[in-house]
Scaffold this active site. Structure first.
Site, short mmCIF file in Angstrom:
data_model
loop_
_atom_site.label_atom_id
_atom_site.label_comp_id
_atom_site.label_asym_id
_atom_site.label_seq_id
_atom_site.Cartn_x
_atom_site.Cartn_y
_atom_site.Cartn_z
N ASP A 173 0.81 -1.22 0.00
CA ASP A 173 0.00 0.00 0.00
C ASP A 173 0.84 1.27 0.00
O ASP A 173 0.33 2.36 -0.22
CB ASP A 173 -0.86 0.02 1.27
CG ASP A 173 -2.24 -0.53 1.03
OD1 ASP A 173 -2.78 -0.33 -0.06
OD2 ASP A 173 -2.77 -1.17 1.96
C1 BGC Z 1 0.40 1.29 6.21
C2 BGC Z 1 0.15 0.06 5.41
C3 BGC Z 1 -1.32 -0.12 5.21
C4 BGC Z 1 -1.96 1.15 4.65
C5 BGC Z 1 -3.44 1.03 4.45
C6 BGC Z 1 -0.29 2.48 5.57
O1 BGC Z 1 -0.10 3.60 6.34
O2 BGC Z 1 1.79 1.52 6.28
O3 BGC Z 1 0.73 -1.05 6.05
O4 BGC Z 1 -1.54 -1.14 4.27
O5 BGC Z 1 -1.67 2.23 5.47
O6 BGC Z 1 -4.18 1.34 5.55
C1 NOJ Z 2 -1.49 -3.77 5.53
C2 NOJ Z 2 -2.69 -3.78 4.66
O1 NOJ Z 2 -3.83 -4.17 5.42
C3 NOJ Z 2 -2.50 -4.71 3.48
O2 NOJ Z 2 -3.63 -4.66 2.65
C4 NOJ Z 2 -1.25 -4.38 2.74
O3 NOJ Z 2 -1.08 -5.32 1.71
C5 NOJ Z 2 -0.05 -4.37 3.65
N1 NOJ Z 2 -0.28 -3.50 4.78
C6 NOJ Z 2 1.22 -3.94 2.94
O4 NOJ Z 2 1.22 -2.59 2.65
#
Ligand code: BGC
Ligand code: NOJ
Length: 814
Positions: free
Chosen positions: A485
């Protein structure tokens, strides 16, 4: 070496014996609609279905030392001594403190001055209430005259509004008290048909419902005035802060024990039957439930039923290996965590506030991989819910709301990996259950009635949506982000506080993801297999052809020379390349490419995984990338917003480690596979709990990497895709017990120093008792299998009739 408790494997509990856990160590209560999180000192909160919109109790995240939540006080009438049997929030010394976190229940007990108080917290199966079943025992040689006070602070339903909209909320609060039953009735008079309640087994006891009256002004929950005084005052809240507080007086002879039960519940009334004859909340239904569960014997029976339920559920997979960390994490905690991630997605933990996130599309699809063997019927429902939010274009809303089951417009779509996870999840379901009928289910797009098409068509649209979005190298366009993400190649965000998830995109049709390319290849084979078992060989051919073209694009443009590249950015520059000064090698494409079979034949896979071990390996697991980004890069986005060593920017991001473990099994390297698996196995890290800091019984999303100030420190425990993928890696690839459409494949890839293992696996209603033997010193592969004593042709055990028990013996010879 530092531990704060120990595993009780026989009881399937983690027993915390020290009060100074580095963080609150929590557990989850509830299996279906009503949930709570409970810390080892009674903190946390409860909600019905949606942690934001139907929050029952208030919680202050990261209040120093834990925010409290399930307030329980004891007072000695003869000495006026006051303490909390859960230690918090009074923090008066107690002895013999222990907290036993079990499957769906938590028991917290302690002793002070010879008075023992132990409370069992749980949500009975099928009910929408939380039981606090308290046992008070007088271990003194003299009488004990005591009062117990139990209290909750009601949240005004919408947990977000509750902590922001005070000009309204401090006038809306209402309660009603009926014969010892405290009802939280805020907004019931007008638009809500639901109430919360807090009940006591002592109907005639004193109570309070106004927070200030109970606590006294300028006091906190650590020393409520009513408790110090030894008497609740019968206050009725009008606006301000409604609470439920009950007082129960007890006189106990030496050795005598007494049971007291408190219930925190949620109840709905039909709109036409909201009020009774006097215009107050109709309580008939609530009263029936309350009367049943305030009976300690019934509460105990309900806890027994809950325990039986869990033991039966996780009995679907039971392994016995030479490694105790494998056994206890697989047999109990990992399966349990998978059910929790299924129930709560990423909504409510100490790191997810319950107000922020709906059900993630990719998250929920991946969660299915971890619990489908436990609850196939619920997996089926979940898959259909997810598919119904898919867009007509084949793309997907990134999240949906659990109460409405509609896609979440606020986050929108355009995360181009999302739709492909649906193929992988549906394939996993079909292989586990053999239920191909699911593919014919009529499912709408964008939750719009009238748009239905068979689920299988949804999968093809997901597949097609990738092919419609290819970039200059023939690789999939990344869109907003892919699995990572934080890799936001089209965001170019410079505004403080702007969300990387929703900022308008500079979509230039150039930024491509090698990861999605590999994921597509993996999905193409699953889709081809589904087509075959549905009797559509032509479709299988076209899925495979598309997969092969993509694999070629990945091979031609995704290989960097010693590992797979991560992406191409908005200007077409490679990301995750030796030509970059930071972020040269990323873990995700190495794991995903090899899982998809890319590079197995030409040696690229081996080289990529060697590079992973060398460049990304640490004592705490594999970091996500190296070197981490030391400065913000507008062309990369959120990844470079994290300080080096944290989160996606070079922490051990647990979710990705099992991909590499699985990839190692594809190369037949059993030692490496298990090594990767064990480095982040929470039980294997238990003796470093002072460094790890999070619960030693569940996976955490991340463990800080070497570039961080405190390497090895975990964060974001419980709600993470690591749960599902670690279970898949160890059970399906290292132990090799893998569902296929044709049956159960037995294809382990074990470390050299094991002589084998045994397992019991439920599969399509039959029970498989599996034993694998091998010589020491080799990894090897299965050379022969017998099923009920007869030699099998191949290594896929055909599925047996439901109810059958099948004995499977596998031999690894070289
Ligand atoms: C986090 C990710 C997460 C994303 C979506 C980001 O701030 O670092 O791990 O998947 O938010 O909520
Ligand atoms: C947490 C999120 O919930 C997931 O959807 C994502 O793939 C990982 N972070 C990596 O960014």
């Amino acid at each position: 070496m530092s531990r704060f408790g120990h595993f009780d494997d026989a009881a399937r509990e983690y027993v915390i014996t020290r009060l100074d856990t580095p963080l609150p160590w929590i557990n989850y209560l509830g299996t279906e609609d009503f949930f709570g999180i409970v810390s080892n000192t009674g903190g946390g909160y409860a909600f019905f279905e949606d942690a934001r919109l139907r929050r029952l109790t208030r919680f202050r995240y990261h209040a120093p030392g834990d925010g409290g939540g399930r307030f329980l006080y004891a007072r000695d009438a003869d000495t006026a001594d006051v303490w909390c049997p859960t230690w918090q929030p009074a923090r008066v010394d107690v002895e013999d403190y222990r907290c036993r976190h079990g499957l769906g229940y938590t028991v917290i007990g302690s002793v002070r001055n010879g008075v023992e108080v132990e409370t069992r917290y749980f949500v009975p199966l099928g009910e929408t209430l939380e039981v606090w079943r308290v046992r008070v025992t007088n271990r003194r040689s003299s009488d004990a005259n005591l009062s117990l006070f139990a209290a909750v602070e009601f949240c005004l339903w919408d947990a977000w509004d509750d902590q922001t909209n005070f000009q309204r909320n401090l006038s809306t609060g209402e309660v009603d008290v009926r014969d010892g039953l405290i009802l939280h009735t805020t907004e019931y008079r007008e638009r809500r048909n639901h109430v919360a309640y807090f009940a006591s087994s002592d109907r005639g006891g004193a109570f309070d419902t106004d927070r200030d009256a109970f606590l006294g002004t300028y006091r906190g929950w650590d020393r409520p005035e009513a408790v110090e005084r030894g008497r609740c005052g019968g206050s009725i809240a009008h606006g301000w802060f409604p609470i439920g507080a009950h007082q129960v007086d007890l006189s106990l002879r030496p050795g005598e024990g007494r049971d007291v039960v408190f219930l925190l519940g949620y109840a709905e009334n039909p709109p036409e039957g909201k009020f009774d004859g006097t215009g107050r909340v109709a309580t008939e239904r609530i009263r029936g439930t309350v009367d049943r569960f305030v009976d300690p014997a019934e509460a105990d029976r309900a806890l027994d039923r809950l325990r039986d339920h869990w033991v039966d559920l996780i009995g679907a997979l039971r392994v016995s290996t030479p490694n105790e960390h494998v056994d206890r994490i697989v047999n109990v905690w990992n399966q349990y965590q998978c059910m929790v991630t299924f129930n709560l997605s990423r909504s409510a933990s100490l790191f997810e506030s319950g107000v922020g996130r709906g059900m993630g599309f990719r998250d929920s699809c991946q969660d299915v991989l971890g619990f489908v063997h436990l609850a196939p019927v619920r997996a089926r429902e979940r898959l259909l819910d997810l598919a119904a939010t898919q867009l007509p274009s084949g793309g997907a809303y990134h999240q949906y709301q659990p109460l409405t089951k509609r896609g979440n417009d606020a986050i929108g779509s355009g995360f181009n990996d999302d739709p492909l996870w649906l193929i992988l999840a549906v394939a996993a379901y079909a292989k586990e259950t053999g239920d191909l009928g699911v593919l014919d289910e009529a499912v709408p797009y964008g939750s719009e009635p009238g748009t239905e098409s068979p689920l299988l068509e949804h999968l093809w649209r997901a597949f097609g949506s990738t092919l419609e979005r290819l970039g200059p190298h023939g690789l999939p366009l990344i869109g907003r982000a892919d699995w990572n993400d934080c890799l936001n190649l089209n965001a170019f965000s410079t505004e403080p506080g702007e969300s990387f998830q929703t900022v308008p995109q500079h979509e230039g049709g150039v930024a491509e993801s090698v990861f999605i390319g590999a994921q597509f290849v993996l999905a193409s084979e699953e889709l081809a297999r589904l087509a075959e078992v549905c009797g559509r060989p032509d479709d299988a051919v076209s899925a495979r052809e598309a997969g092969e073209r993509m694999a070629a694009a990945v091979g031609n443009h995704g290989w960097d020379g010693a590992w797979f590249r991560r992406a191409y950015d908005h200007s077409g520059e490679p990301v995750g390349s030796s030509t970059n000064d930071e972020g040269q090698i990323w873990i995700e494409p190495q794991g995903m490419c090899v899982m998809a079979g890319i590079g197995l034949e030409d040696g690229l896979a081996e080289r990529a995984l060697d590079a992973v071990a060398e460049r990304l390996g640490t004592p705490h697991g594999l970091v996500l990338l190296d070197p981490p980004y030391a400065r913000y890069r507008v062309e990369l986005g959120e990844i470079s917003s994290y300080p080096p060593g944290y989160k996606e920017n070079g922490a051990v991001f647990s979710h990705t480690n099992p991909w590499v473990a699985i990839a190692e099994t594809r190369l037949g390297r059993g030692d490496r596979a298990l090594d990767h698996y064990l480095r982040i196995n929470p039980s294997a890290r238990e003796d470093r709990s002072d460094v790890h800091r999070c619960e030693p019984y569940v996976y955490a999303q991340m463990i800080a990497g070497p570039a961080a100030a405190a390497p090895g420190e975990a964060k974001n425990s419980w709600l993470t895709g690591s749960a599902a993928w670690n279970l898949v890696a160890i059970s399906q690839w290292i132990l090799g017990i893998r569902p296929e459409h044709e049956g159960l494949r037995i294809d382990p890839c074990l470390p050299a120093d094991w002589e084998g293992f045994e397992a019991i696996r439920r599969f399509r209603g039959a029970t498989y008792r599996i034993a694998v033997r091998k010589p020491l010193g080799v990894t090897g592969r299965i050379s022969s299998i017998t099923v009920d004593g007869r030699t099998l042709d191949g290594i896929v055990v055909p599925s047996a009739p439901a109810g059958a028990t099948v004995t499977v013996e596998g031999t690894i010879s070289t």
